[in-house]
Design an enzyme around this catalytic site. Sequence first.
Site, PDB file in Angstrom:
ATOM      1  N   TYR A   1      -1.839   0.913  10.650  1.00 47.05           N
ATOM      2  CA  TYR A   1      -1.952   0.188   9.381  1.00 47.05           C
ATOM      3  C   TYR A   1      -0.749   0.476   8.490  1.00 47.05           C
ATOM      4  O   TYR A   1      -0.142  -0.441   7.914  1.00 47.05           O
ATOM      5  CB  TYR A   1      -3.240   0.617   8.671  1.00 47.05           C
TER       6      TYR A   1
ATOM      7  N   SER B   1       0.847  -1.190   0.000  1.00 47.61           N
ATOM      8  CA  SER B   1       0.000   0.000   0.000  1.00 47.61           C
ATOM      9  C   SER B   1       0.881   1.238   0.000  1.00 47.61           C
ATOM     10  O   SER B   1       1.991   1.226   0.555  1.00 47.61           O
ATOM     11  CB  SER B   1      -0.907   0.016   1.228  1.00 47.61           C
TER      12      SER B   1
END
Length: 251
Positions: free
Chosen positions: A157, A144
């Site tokens: 995250y 990501s």
Amino acid sequence: MKDAFGIPQSLLILGGTSEIALATARRMIVRRTRTVWLAGRPTPALEKAAEQLRALGADARTVAFDAMDPESHEEALGKVFAEGDIDMVLMAVGVLGDQALDEREPVAAARVAMTNYTGAVSSGLVCARALQTQGHGSLVVLSSVAGERARRSNFIYGSSKAGLDAFAQGLGDALHGTGVHVMVVRPGFVRTRMTAGLPEAPLATTPEAVAAAIELGLRRRSETVWVPGALRVVMSALRHAPRGLFRRLPL
């Protein structure tokens, strides 16, 4: 074996209900893929996903897999490779978590880290060894852009994805020259169930667009893929922004 354009005949998905992974599977099935393994916790959603792929003509199978249980990975994934060669492994295990809750509940934060990083390290090494033993294959890791630089809004995250990204890059270096190709995919904001209800970020994309980028990356034997491609420039600027400035940005 993969064809001249890099499309796999057989595909193993870790995180078998991932919308990005299933979009990728559908795209691959239309082109050439015939066998798809969906690894995940045994749920109606996992079986429904397999049924949908079977309707497209694939031999879709499920295998019980829990990213949070590394001790089970050798046995669970070994069963898949024992059935025959796997041309591509797509690592799509991941949870977004709830930043505000996770900051208050360290155990919840640890679950995010264990799923996104620890579980990926264990399962990634198991699959890498199996691919190396068979002498060919691709390991595609869904990272990501959040891992490029920790943001206040999702640093738990983001930090887990940063660890995953670094692991995958190092693994790719370790496997260079063995016949195994490792590709790291860095999507931005993807419109999925996981992000439903969240404010949409600039350059938002879709599971289908990520799937298309994965296919193109396989054809080119890319090592890193950004989705959309413009994020490479954006994240380069953000990565080098002075910390004081970065803190004031609406990220």
